[in-house]
Every structure is written in C-alpha cells, then in structure tokens.
Design a protein around this motif. Structure first.
Motif, PDB file in Angstrom:
ATOM      1  N   LEU A 232       1.004  -1.175  -0.040  1.00  0.00           N
ATOM      2  CA  LEU A 232       0.252   0.211   0.037  1.00  0.00           C
ATOM      3  C   LEU A 232       0.771   1.233  -0.048  1.00  0.00           C
ATOM      4  O   LEU A 232       1.830   1.269   0.764  1.00  0.00           O
ATOM      5  CB  LEU A 232      -0.927  -0.145   1.208  1.00  0.00           C
ATOM      6  CG  LEU A 232      -1.673   1.107   1.656  1.00  0.00           C
ATOM      7  CD1 LEU A 232      -2.769   1.462   0.563  1.00  0.00           C
ATOM      8  CD2 LEU A 232      -2.228   1.250   2.844  1.00  0.00           C
ATOM      9  N   GLY A 233       0.668   2.122  -0.906  1.00  0.00           N
ATOM     10  CA  GLY A 233       1.331   3.364  -0.796  1.00  0.00           C
ATOM     11  C   GLY A 233       0.264   4.489  -0.682  1.00  0.00           C
ATOM     12  O   GLY A 233      -0.804   4.404  -1.256  1.00  0.00           O
ATOM     13  N   VAL A 234       0.606   5.505  -0.090  1.00  0.00           N
ATOM     14  CA  VAL A 234      -0.226   6.614   0.030  1.00  0.00           C
ATOM     15  C   VAL A 234       0.466   7.971  -0.296  1.00  0.00           C
ATOM     16  O   VAL A 234       1.359   8.250   0.002  1.00  0.00           O
ATOM     17  CB  VAL A 234      -0.647   6.829   1.623  1.00  0.00           C
ATOM     18  CG1 VAL A 234      -1.612   8.151   1.677  1.00  0.00           C
ATOM     19  CG2 VAL A 234      -1.764   5.574   1.954  1.00  0.00           C
ATOM     20  N   SER A 235      -0.332   8.714  -1.161  1.00  0.00           N
ATOM     21  CA  SER A 235       0.090   9.947  -1.622  1.00  0.00           C
ATOM     22  C   SER A 235      -0.453  11.185  -1.119  1.00  0.00           C
ATOM     23  O   SER A 235      -1.832  10.879  -0.983  1.00  0.00           O
ATOM     24  CB  SER A 235       0.503   9.944  -2.918  1.00  0.00           C
ATOM     25  OG  SER A 235      -0.743   9.752  -3.687  1.00  0.00           O
ATOM     26  N   GLY A 236      -0.367  12.191  -1.277  1.00  0.00           N
ATOM     27  CA  GLY A 236      -0.971  13.534  -0.905  1.00  0.00           C
ATOM     28  C   GLY A 236      -0.180  14.918  -0.824  1.00  0.00           C
ATOM     29  O   GLY A 236       0.988  14.632  -0.735  1.00  0.00           O
TER      30      GLY A 236
ATOM     31  N   ARG B 197      -0.938  12.677   5.411  1.00  0.00           N
ATOM     32  CA  ARG B 197      -0.608  11.294   4.908  1.00  0.00           C
ATOM     33  C   ARG B 197       0.530  10.529   5.799  1.00  0.00           C
ATOM     34  O   ARG B 197       0.603   9.345   6.184  1.00  0.00           O
ATOM     35  CB  ARG B 197      -0.029  11.154   3.436  1.00  0.00           C
ATOM     36  CG  ARG B 197       1.256  12.297   3.269  1.00  0.00           C
ATOM     37  CD  ARG B 197       1.426  12.158   1.569  1.00  0.00           C
ATOM     38  NE  ARG B 197       2.148  13.402   1.458  1.00  0.00           N
ATOM     39  CZ  ARG B 197       3.526  13.522   1.772  1.00  0.00           C
ATOM     40  NH1 ARG B 197       4.211  12.932   2.541  1.00  0.00           N
ATOM     41  NH2 ARG B 197       4.051  14.641   1.315  1.00  0.00           N
ATOM     42  N   THR B 198       1.669  11.371   6.140  1.00  0.00           N
ATOM     43  CA  THR B 198       2.745  11.122   7.049  1.00  0.00           C
ATOM     44  C   THR B 198       1.978  10.538   8.386  1.00  0.00           C
ATOM     45  O   THR B 198       2.428   9.529   8.959  1.00  0.00           O
ATOM     46  CB  THR B 198       3.678  12.000   7.109  1.00  0.00           C
ATOM     47  OG1 THR B 198       4.412  12.268   5.881  1.00  0.00           O
ATOM     48  CG2 THR B 198       4.818  11.684   8.182  1.00  0.00           C
TER      49      THR B 198
ATOM     50  N   LEU C 215      -1.077   9.602   9.146  1.00  0.00           N
ATOM     51  CA  LEU C 215      -1.801   8.278   8.711  1.00  0.00           C
ATOM     52  C   LEU C 215      -0.891   7.242   9.044  1.00  0.00           C
ATOM     53  O   LEU C 215      -1.033   6.180   9.444  1.00  0.00           O
ATOM     54  CB  LEU C 215      -2.641   8.390   7.622  1.00  0.00           C
ATOM     55  CG  LEU C 215      -3.397   7.185   7.165  1.00  0.00           C
ATOM     56  CD1 LEU C 215      -4.415   6.741   8.376  1.00  0.00           C
ATOM     57  CD2 LEU C 215      -3.743   7.159   5.773  1.00  0.00           C
ATOM     58  N   MET C 216       0.147   7.172   8.071  1.00  0.00           N
ATOM     59  CA  MET C 216       1.331   6.071   7.925  1.00  0.00           C
ATOM     60  C   MET C 216       1.627   5.721   9.454  1.00  0.00           C
ATOM     61  O   MET C 216       1.814   4.640   9.840  1.00  0.00           O
ATOM     62  CB  MET C 216       2.211   6.251   7.025  1.00  0.00           C
ATOM     63  CG  MET C 216       1.880   6.212   5.479  1.00  0.00           C
ATOM     64  SD  MET C 216       1.111   4.923   5.309  1.00  0.00           S
ATOM     65  CE  MET C 216      -0.585   5.186   5.236  1.00  0.00           C
TER      66      MET C 216
ATOM     67  N   LEU D 279      -0.749   3.960  11.575  1.00  0.00           N
ATOM     68  CA  LEU D 279      -1.006   2.380  11.045  1.00  0.00           C
ATOM     69  C   LEU D 279       0.196   1.573  11.486  1.00  0.00           C
ATOM     70  O   LEU D 279       0.116   0.576  12.072  1.00  0.00           O
ATOM     71  CB  LEU D 279      -1.127   2.382   9.652  1.00  0.00           C
ATOM     72  CG  LEU D 279      -2.189   2.956   8.991  1.00  0.00           C
ATOM     73  CD1 LEU D 279      -2.245   2.853   7.494  1.00  0.00           C
ATOM     74  CD2 LEU D 279      -3.580   2.247   9.432  1.00  0.00           C
TER      75      LEU D 279
ATOM     76  N   TYR E 272       7.069   1.057   7.953  1.00  0.00           N
ATOM     77  CA  TYR E 272       6.993   2.615   7.635  1.00  0.00           C
ATOM     78  C   TYR E 272       8.310   2.940   7.017  1.00  0.00           C
ATOM     79  O   TYR E 272       9.216   2.940   7.864  1.00  0.00           O
ATOM     80  CB  TYR E 272       6.690   3.504   8.892  1.00  0.00           C
ATOM     81  CG  TYR E 272       6.810   4.872   8.812  1.00  0.00           C
ATOM     82  CD1 TYR E 272       5.854   5.540   7.908  1.00  0.00           C
ATOM     83  CD2 TYR E 272       7.954   5.530   9.192  1.00  0.00           C
ATOM     84  CE1 TYR E 272       6.170   6.974   7.760  1.00  0.00           C
ATOM     85  CE2 TYR E 272       7.666   7.051   8.888  1.00  0.00           C
ATOM     86  CZ  TYR E 272       6.775   7.767   8.413  1.00  0.00           C
ATOM     87  OH  TYR E 272       6.957   8.955   7.993  1.00  0.00           O
TER      88      TYR E 272
ATOM     89  N   GLU F 107       9.836   9.469   4.836  1.00  0.00           N
ATOM     90  CA  GLU F 107      10.077  10.362   3.468  1.00  0.00           C
ATOM     91  C   GLU F 107      11.515  11.033   3.855  1.00  0.00           C
ATOM     92  O   GLU F 107      12.082  11.681   3.345  1.00  0.00           O
ATOM     93  CB  GLU F 107       9.066  11.346   3.194  1.00  0.00           C
ATOM     94  CG  GLU F 107       8.735  12.153   4.452  1.00  0.00           C
ATOM     95  CD  GLU F 107       7.175  12.777   4.229  1.00  0.00           C
ATOM     96  OE1 GLU F 107       6.801  12.741   3.198  1.00  0.00           O
ATOM     97  OE2 GLU F 107       6.636  13.230   5.098  1.00  0.00           O
TER      98      GLU F 107
END
Length: 134
Positions: free
Chosen positions: A1-5, A11-12, A14-15, A18, A51, A54
């Motif tokens: 799963l990758g999340v972008s925004g 997004r950071t 949220l990750m 999780l 995780y 970035e």
C-alpha cells in the motif's frame, strides 16, 4: 500500500498511526479482516507493517552506522537464533538487496552517511522490505 497526497494533508501522520509510531485517536485499523492495535513500532512490525519515512536522514537511517547495520536493523529477528546473530545469513540478505536495488556502495560496511542521497533512499526502502511486510 502506498499513500500519496499534498504536504499537510496528513499522509505521514496516517502512516505513522498505522505503523504504531503515533497514537490512534479514533477509528479502527483492520488487517486481513482482523482489528489490530499498534501502540508502538514493534507492534506494527509484528503485524507485518513497515513505515518507510520520507525523511531518511531524520527518521529512516542512522547515518553513523554502516549500510549493513542500517538495512538489517529492524529485521534482526530473521538472523538470530536465541541471542546470537547469524552474520553470514545477514550478509547474504543485505548483499541480495544491494544487488536488487543496485545500491552503489564499496562494501556493506560503508558508513551510510557517505553514500549519495539516492543510495541512502534505496537502503531505507530495502530496510523496510527486509522485514518481509505483508
């Protein structure tokens, strides 16, 4: 799963929730139809969640350590039997990831802070994948 925004979209955060690096304030986290409660990063790793930050320098790597140490740090359980680390298995796995990601390093013992930013990022990604995430 990758999340972008976009920056500031959460997004950071949220990750990190999780993964277990930040506390969850509401909602539920389900993985393979089972609710999980990650209260620390080790919980996330135990559930097969990684995780990859970035911010590789501030949050992803320990710049004074070697490529090998950084890459295998979160996966040491796969290379240990009781309290002893199987260094040969660790070296083989790190070598495989160096080859797979085409990481430019003179050796596994090279201090990671001396690699280019792109090669540091490759090590950070390999570090996450070495834990065999779901």
């Amino acid at each position: 799963l990758g999340v972008s925004g976009l920056m500031g979209a959460g997004r950071t955060e949220l990750m990190k929730v999780l993964y277990g690096a930040l506390p969850r304030s509401s909602g539920k986290v389900r993985l393979v139809q089972q609710e999980i409660h990650n209260t620390c990063p080790q919980d996330g790793l135990n559930h097969g969640i990684v995780y990859i930050s970035e911010d590789r320098k501030g949050d992803g790597l320990i710049l004074g350590m070697s490529v090998k140490e950084n890459m295998s740090l979160t996966a040491l359980a796969y290379f240990s039997q009781s309290i002893q680390i199987d260094h040969k298995a660790e070296q083989l796995a790190v070598g495989d990831f160096i080859t797979m990601f085409n990481i430019k390093t003179p050796s596994q013992e090279q201090q990671i802070g001396l690699l280019s930013g792109g090669n540091q990022q490759k090590v950070a990604i390999a570090k996450g994948l070495m834990t065999r995430p779901k």
